[in-house]
Design a protein around this motif. Structure first.
Motif, mmCIF file in Angstrom:
data_model
loop_
_atom_site.group_PDB
_atom_site.id
_atom_site.type_symbol
_atom_site.label_atom_id
_atom_site.label_comp_id
_atom_site.label_asym_id
_atom_site.label_seq_id
_atom_site.Cartn_x
_atom_site.Cartn_y
_atom_site.Cartn_z
ATOM 1 N N PRO A 5 0.924 -0.955 -0.035
ATOM 2 C CA PRO A 5 -0.289 0.001 0.133
ATOM 3 C C PRO A 5 1.263 1.927 -0.376
ATOM 4 O O PRO A 5 2.479 1.128 0.217
ATOM 5 C CB PRO A 5 -0.679 -0.208 1.104
ATOM 6 N N THR A 6 0.301 1.788 -0.821
ATOM 7 C CA THR A 6 0.964 3.805 -0.741
ATOM 8 C C THR A 6 -0.114 4.496 0.244
ATOM 9 O O THR A 6 0.418 6.349 -0.027
ATOM 10 C CB THR A 6 1.424 3.895 -1.960
ATOM 11 N N GLN A 7 -1.493 4.207 0.641
ATOM 12 C CA GLN A 7 -1.790 5.693 0.784
ATOM 13 C C GLN A 7 -1.820 5.867 2.354
ATOM 14 O O GLN A 7 -1.301 4.749 3.083
ATOM 15 C CB GLN A 7 -3.507 5.180 0.517
ATOM 16 N N LEU A 8 -2.330 6.729 2.634
ATOM 17 C CA LEU A 8 -2.934 6.306 4.321
ATOM 18 C C LEU A 8 -4.110 5.599 5.350
ATOM 19 O O LEU A 8 -4.769 4.368 4.392
ATOM 20 C CB LEU A 8 -3.462 8.005 4.904
ATOM 21 N N CYS A 35 8.545 4.601 -5.574
ATOM 22 C CA CYS A 35 7.542 4.971 -5.605
ATOM 23 C C CYS A 35 6.935 6.139 -4.576
ATOM 24 O O CYS A 35 8.258 6.890 -4.236
ATOM 25 C CB CYS A 35 6.608 4.400 -5.692
ATOM 26 N N HIS A 36 5.543 6.177 -5.015
ATOM 27 C CA HIS A 36 5.845 7.915 -3.955
ATOM 28 C C HIS A 36 4.545 7.311 -3.169
ATOM 29 O O HIS A 36 3.758 6.537 -3.368
ATOM 30 C CB HIS A 36 4.465 8.408 -5.058
ATOM 31 N N VAL A 37 4.351 7.740 -2.059
ATOM 32 C CA VAL A 37 3.279 7.175 -0.903
ATOM 33 C C VAL A 37 2.405 9.244 -0.440
ATOM 34 O O VAL A 37 3.366 10.235 -0.672
ATOM 35 C CB VAL A 37 3.635 6.615 0.283
ATOM 36 N N ALA A 38 1.346 8.610 0.782
ATOM 37 C CA ALA A 38 0.460 9.943 0.370
ATOM 38 C C ALA A 38 1.862 10.930 1.698
ATOM 39 O O ALA A 38 2.375 10.153 1.961
ATOM 40 C CB ALA A 38 -0.399 9.095 1.305
ATOM 41 N N ASP A 39 1.200 12.316 1.737
ATOM 42 C CA ASP A 39 1.553 12.431 2.398
ATOM 43 C C ASP A 39 1.299 13.350 2.908
ATOM 44 O O ASP A 39 0.891 14.621 2.839
ATOM 45 C CB ASP A 39 2.895 13.498 1.413
ATOM 46 N N ALA A 40 0.841 13.152 4.566
ATOM 47 C CA ALA A 40 -0.599 13.372 4.925
ATOM 48 C C ALA A 40 0.052 15.023 5.385
ATOM 49 O O ALA A 40 1.371 15.169 5.393
ATOM 50 C CB ALA A 40 -0.317 12.639 6.329
ATOM 51 N N GLY A 41 -1.097 15.685 5.633
ATOM 52 C CA GLY A 41 -1.321 16.883 6.223
ATOM 53 C C GLY A 41 -1.711 17.195 7.566
ATOM 54 O O GLY A 41 -2.526 16.198 7.937
#
Ligand code: NAP
Length: 479
Positions: A5-8, A35-41
């Motif tokens: 998985p790559t999401q939050l 890869c890229h993963v979600a970057d939370a704020g």
């Protein structure tokens, strides 16, 4: 990789960051983006907090046996997927596959250990000394937790916190290091598969640590912070936790002394040094940072250590036969280079290594420095790389004084064949853990942690779960 998985992970669902932001994950062996993963704020942090707070009451009421069995199932799934998890960890962090497999086993063991502890939480009762009241004592989960982990042990630093939190009945938000988010996301997927209810574990990957964590710590709904990382960041988080009086466990940096007495078995000492220095390429809080070797055996010890260090194979962690992978990133490597240059400028002799190789990847060779001056910067800085710095001593009191002359106190290593000396030196070291004729102390069944500025509290062992429990005392009159 394709299934990772790559999401939050929020409230049991995989979701993108609210503002759609993503961040790259690099392979330190090549410098390429994996890869890229979600970057939370901040908004995602609030949603994760809502999920953890909402799930807390019901989760606290779950039968301890049910919590135990979730951990046990997750332990088994992790072991079944050892190879897959090891490859994932090596790709994002760099450690050789054999070490990554070792970390998978170590990480899983925290779940097995805490699955056993979940059903052994006991209270107490009795009549108070005045005879007028009874005391009923129960243990309750502390509440929603924020868990912050570093990149050096991407799986085990997570399970060492998640295991006791689940066992105690706490919900949680995990914020892994941005360099190594994939292992934590894979772990969340495993726990979901093992039956962990929605909202109990939430994972926010982010490059905006301050924006995500500070409101959680100051907001009053998170009741516990468990942090592993540098002392510098730990101090900042302690200050942020003060406002809402958040309970804290802090596993911080180290500056481990490794002391070799004249009566040591040098074979054991060199074996121990290889582990204490080279586990995780030296990127460990437990890494031997200062080798104090009795002057009568220092040359011999240095020669043997240099021989062993020089024989190690450096390369990408996925390649067969590689002993030493890349360091985490260029910043980490530049720090090691600077520390070595400073020591050499102050008179250290380079017995082996000391030269950065050309090419891609953040490689640094195993290095042994002899005659290191006491005022070298690496004496009071975590090297966090494969560099052994050797100093000599002549007297027991003197070496204890020098070993303790640091604000840190995580672990120390003592090599001697004398029982009296072994015990008395260990007792005089200002550290939370001592390796006596061994270079490895970490074990899920033992309380891990430091004194002085190396931290507060312990992880693992019988006491590990206490960090996530409160006492409640009921006074009941005797009739
Ligand atoms: P670090 O820079 O202190 O970072 C640790 C974690 O804290 C990362 O997830 C980091 O995320 C986060 N962080 C940084 N600033 C933050 C802030 N303002 N608010 C919230 N979170 C913040 O340490 P590191 O370089 O990753 O790890 C190496 C350190 O960990 C060493 O000092 C080592 O000794 C220590 N360590 C200790 C133990 C132990 O058990 N005692 C075990 C392993 C490692 P960002 O990177 O995004 O800032």
């Amino acid at each position: 990789m394709t299934d990772t998985p790559t999401q939050l992970f929020i409230g049991g669902a995989w979701v993108d960051a609210a503002d759609g932001a993503t961040m790259p994950v690099d392979d330190p062996a090549t410098g390429e983006i994996l890869c890229h993963v979600a970057d939370a704020g901040a908004k995602d942090a609030r949603l994760a907090e809502d999920a953890a707070v909402q799930a807390q009451e019901e989760w606290a009421r779950t039968a301890p046996r049910a919590r135990s069995e979730i951990l046990r199932r997750a332990y088994e799934i992790i072991l079944d997927r050892t190879d897959e998890l090891a490859h994932l960890m090596t790709s994002e962090m760099g450690k050789p596959l054999a070490e990554a497999r070792g970390e998978v086993a170590y990480a899983a063991e925290f779940f097995r250990w805490f699955s056993e502890e979940a059903v052994r939480v006991e209270g107490g009762n009795g009549v108070l000394p005045d005879g007028r009241n009874r005391m009923l004592l129960s243990r309750r989960p502390v509440g929603p937790c924020l868990l912050i982990t570093p990149w050096n042990f991407p799986l085990a630093m997570g399970t060492r916190k998640i295991g006791p939190a689940i066992a105690a009945g706490c919900t949680m938000i995990l914020k892994p290091a941005p360099q190594t988010p994939l292992s934590s996301l894979a772990l969340a997927a495993i726990l979901k598969e093992a039956g962990l209810p929605d909202g109990v574990l939430n994972v926010v990957t982010t490059s905006r640590a301050g924006e995500v964590c500070e409101p959680l710590l100051r907001g009053g709904r998170i009741r516990k912070l468990s942090f592993t990382g540098s002392t510098q960041v730990g101090r900042l988080l302690l200050a942020q936790s003060a406002e809402a009086v958040v309970r804290t466990s802090m596993e911080l940096g180290g500056n481990a002394p490794f002391i070799v007495f004249e009566d040591a078995d040098l074979d054991k000492a060199v074996d121990g040094a290889m582990v204490a220095k080279m586990r995780n390429m030296g990127e460990a809080c437990t890494a031997a940072n200062r080798f104090f070797v009795h002057s009568s055996v220092a040359e011999e010890f240095g020669r043997r250590l240099a021989e062993r260090m020089g024989a190690l194979v450096v390369g990408p962690g996925t390649r067969d036969g590689v002993d030493v992978g890349p360091l985490i990133d260029r910043v980490g490597r530049a720090k090691v280079e600077e520390l070595v240059a400073d020591a050499v400028e102050r008179g250290a002799r380079v017995l082996v290594g000391g030269r950065t190789p050309e090419g891609a990847g953040c490689f640094y060779p195993p290095t042994v420095l002899m005659d290191v001056a006491s005022d070298s910067r690496l004496m009071d800085t975590e090297i966090f790389g494969p560099v052994a710095a050797i100093l000599t001593f002549d007297d027991e009191d003197e070496v204890i004084r020098r070993a303790n002359d640091t604000p840190w106190g995580l672990v120390g290593y003592v090599f001697t064949e004398g029982l009296d000396r072994a015990l008395s030196v260990s007792e005089r070291l200002e550290v939370g853990m001592v390796g006596l004729n061994t270079g490895l102390v970490s074990n899920p069944a033992a309380p891990f942690g430091g004194v002085k500025q190396s931290g507060l509290g312990r992880e693992g062992g019988r006491v590990g779960i206490d960090e996530f429990l409160e006492y409640q005392y009921l006074a009941v009159p005797v009739r």
